[in-house]
Design a protein around this motif. Structure first.
Motif, mmCIF file in Angstrom:
data_model
loop_
_atom_site.group_PDB
_atom_site.id
_atom_site.type_symbol
_atom_site.label_atom_id
_atom_site.label_comp_id
_atom_site.label_asym_id
_atom_site.label_seq_id
_atom_site.Cartn_x
_atom_site.Cartn_y
_atom_site.Cartn_z
ATOM 1 N N ASP A 1 0.855 -1.187 0.000
ATOM 2 C CA ASP A 1 0.000 0.000 0.000
ATOM 3 C C ASP A 1 0.891 1.237 0.000
ATOM 4 N N PRO A 2 1.168 1.801 -1.182
ATOM 5 C CA PRO A 2 2.094 2.931 -1.257
ATOM 6 C C PRO A 2 1.478 4.288 -0.937
ATOM 7 N N GLU A 3 0.192 4.334 -0.664
ATOM 8 C CA GLU A 3 -0.424 5.638 -0.400
ATOM 9 C C GLU A 3 0.235 6.303 0.802
ATOM 10 N N PHE A 4 0.419 7.625 0.686
ATOM 11 C CA PHE A 4 1.042 8.484 1.699
ATOM 12 C C PHE A 4 2.562 8.325 1.767
ATOM 13 N N ARG A 5 3.136 7.435 0.953
ATOM 14 C CA ARG A 5 4.590 7.296 0.959
ATOM 15 C C ARG A 5 5.234 8.433 0.175
ATOM 16 N N LYS A 6 6.420 8.802 0.597
ATOM 17 C CA LYS A 6 7.220 9.769 -0.141
ATOM 18 C C LYS A 6 8.091 8.997 -1.134
ATOM 19 N N ALA A 7 8.257 9.581 -2.313
ATOM 20 C CA ALA A 7 9.032 8.913 -3.355
ATOM 21 C C ALA A 7 9.913 9.926 -4.073
ATOM 22 N N LEU A 8 10.962 9.396 -4.704
ATOM 23 C CA LEU A 8 11.857 10.196 -5.530
ATOM 24 C C LEU A 8 11.563 9.887 -6.993
ATOM 25 N N VAL A 9 11.296 10.925 -7.776
ATOM 26 C CA VAL A 9 10.984 10.717 -9.195
ATOM 27 C C VAL A 9 11.872 11.619 -10.038
ATOM 28 N N LEU A 10 12.062 11.194 -11.266
ATOM 29 C CA LEU A 10 12.807 11.997 -12.235
ATOM 30 C C LEU A 10 11.860 12.298 -13.383
ATOM 31 N N CYS A 11 11.449 13.569 -13.485
ATOM 32 C CA CYS A 11 10.526 14.006 -14.540
ATOM 33 C C CYS A 11 11.265 14.957 -15.470
ATOM 34 N N ARG A 12 11.191 14.688 -16.735
ATOM 35 C CA ARG A 12 11.863 15.557 -17.703
ATOM 36 C C ARG A 12 10.936 16.703 -18.119
ATOM 37 N N GLY A 13 11.483 17.914 -18.074
ATOM 38 C CA GLY A 13 10.754 19.080 -18.567
ATOM 39 C C GLY A 13 9.592 19.533 -17.710
ATOM 40 N N LEU A 14 9.499 19.061 -16.469
ATOM 41 C CA LEU A 14 8.343 19.408 -15.638
ATOM 42 C C LEU A 14 8.203 20.906 -15.367
ATOM 43 N N PRO A 15 9.275 21.667 -15.113
ATOM 44 C CA PRO A 15 9.097 23.088 -14.807
ATOM 45 C C PRO A 15 8.417 23.892 -15.906
ATOM 46 N N THR A 16 8.552 23.448 -17.164
ATOM 47 C CA THR A 16 7.915 24.178 -18.269
ATOM 48 C C THR A 16 6.870 23.328 -18.983
ATOM 49 N N ALA A 17 6.386 22.291 -18.310
ATOM 50 C CA ALA A 17 5.401 21.395 -18.928
ATOM 51 C C ALA A 17 4.017 22.061 -18.967
ATOM 52 N N PRO A 18 3.169 21.684 -19.929
ATOM 53 C CA PRO A 18 1.785 22.177 -19.925
ATOM 54 C C PRO A 18 1.086 21.776 -18.629
ATOM 55 N N PHE A 19 0.095 22.547 -18.229
ATOM 56 C CA PHE A 19 -0.621 22.254 -16.987
ATOM 57 C C PHE A 19 -2.092 22.627 -17.120
ATOM 58 N N VAL A 20 -2.899 21.992 -16.313
ATOM 59 C CA VAL A 20 -4.281 22.415 -16.113
ATOM 60 C C VAL A 20 -4.385 22.940 -14.690
ATOM 61 N N VAL B 1 -1.342 27.960 -6.008
ATOM 62 C CA VAL B 1 -1.105 29.383 -6.227
ATOM 63 C C VAL B 1 -2.397 30.131 -5.913
ATOM 64 N N PRO B 2 -2.348 31.191 -5.095
ATOM 65 C CA PRO B 2 -3.578 31.923 -4.745
ATOM 66 C C PRO B 2 -4.244 32.541 -5.971
ATOM 67 N N GLU B 3 -5.545 32.697 -5.870
ATOM 68 C CA GLU B 3 -6.325 33.265 -6.973
ATOM 69 C C GLU B 3 -5.883 34.680 -7.308
ATOM 70 N N ARG B 4 -5.426 35.420 -6.309
ATOM 71 C CA ARG B 4 -5.027 36.819 -6.518
ATOM 72 C C ARG B 4 -3.726 36.948 -7.302
ATOM 73 N N VAL B 5 -2.999 35.832 -7.484
ATOM 74 C CA VAL B 5 -1.701 35.874 -8.183
ATOM 75 C C VAL B 5 -1.902 35.439 -9.624
ATOM 76 N N PRO B 6 -1.682 36.330 -10.596
ATOM 77 C CA PRO B 6 -1.895 35.947 -11.998
ATOM 78 C C PRO B 6 -0.706 35.213 -12.610
ATOM 79 N N GLU B 7 0.451 35.297 -11.986
ATOM 80 C CA GLU B 7 1.670 34.722 -12.568
ATOM 81 C C GLU B 7 1.582 33.205 -12.661
ATOM 82 N N ARG B 8 2.026 32.660 -13.787
ATOM 83 C CA ARG B 8 2.027 31.227 -14.022
ATOM 84 C C ARG B 8 3.370 30.814 -14.624
ATOM 85 N N PRO B 9 3.747 29.540 -14.466
ATOM 86 C CA PRO B 9 4.999 29.088 -15.092
ATOM 87 C C PRO B 9 4.896 29.173 -16.615
ATOM 88 N N ARG B 10 6.011 29.472 -17.241
ATOM 89 C CA ARG B 10 6.017 29.483 -18.709
ATOM 90 C C ARG B 10 5.935 28.049 -19.212
#
Length: 235
Positions: free
Chosen positions: A63-82, A116-125
């Motif tokens: 049961d891995p729920e609530f466990r902390k893990a180490l992941v390697l994600c490529r391009g996450l800082p500038t990835a598309p988001f919803v 990110v708070p609603e009052r902050v319009p800034e988003r990652p590129r």
């Protein structure tokens, strides 16, 4: 002249016994739920206290729920988001969700990059990138949406529908687990706070059990008093 002997109130017994059985059964059920919920809380606290390990090792656990893990994600800082409508410490805002296929997993995961708070319009590129990013995350099973959750408004969601989010991001079918970033992938945006929401476990089962058992005891008392008054001999 003595009062005629009254008949035994069998109808009352026929009504009280099933009601009493229901009340006691509900009390027992809530007592069992209390034991289950306490066990769940203990397991969550124990999992949160463990140090992070590679994602594939964590996923191999029963049961891995609530466990902390180490992941390697490529391009996450500038990835598309919803964006997912949310509230944190009483402030309305959004949680930014991106898709990631961690190195060596072959499975799509949705990564909650933070609030990110609603009052902050800034988003990652957003721009294509394959730069690797090592990230500490916390695994959580995605809760089932309620039937009254509003439909998404473009790329803004009102509930965690992982399948719909992944589709909007052009990603494959996602894992049942959401990866909550514990360290921000976008330190350039100070208002974007990476965190997992508190493990909120509603644990009112003891109160519910006492209520049902109390009602059962009250029913016994009222019925006994009625029978005593009805059946006691009178001159």
């Amino acid at each position: 002249m003595p009062e005629p002997k009254k008949s035994f109130p069998w109808l009352l017994i026929a009504l009280v016994v099933p009601a009493l059985a229901v009340l006691v059964g509900l009390g027992v059920w809530q007592s069992q739920r209390l034991v289950w919920k306490n066990g769940l809380i203990d397991r969550a606290e124990a999992a949160l206290a463990l140090p992070p390990r590679p994602l594939d090792e964590v996923l191999a656990e029963p049961d891995p729920e609530f466990r902390k893990a180490l992941v390697l994600c490529r391009g996450l800082p500038t990835a598309p988001f919803v964006e997912l409508r949310s509230i944190q410490e009483g402030e309305p805002g959004f949680r930014l969700i991106s898709a990631c296929v961690p190195e060596g997993s072959g499975q799509t995961f949705l990564v909650d990059r933070g609030f990110v708070p609603e009052r902050v319009p800034e988003r990652p590129r957003v721009s294509p990138s394959t730069l690797p990013l090592s990230l500490t995350v916390e695994l959580r099973r995605t809760p089932t949406q309620g039937g009254m959750t509003p439909a998404p408004d473009g790329r803004v969601f009102y509930g965690r529908d992982n399948a719909a989010m992944a589709e909007a991001l052009g990603a494959g079918a996602p894992s049942e687990f959401t990866l909550y970033a514990l360290v921000t992938p976008n330190p350039e945006i100070e208002a974007l706070v990476a965190s997992a929401p508190p493990a909120a476990f509603s644990n009112n089962h003891l109160g519910y059990a006492l209520t049902w058992f109390g009602l059962a005891l009250g029913l016994v008392g009222v019925s006994a008093a009625f029978l005593f008054r009805r059946l006691r001999p009178r001159p």
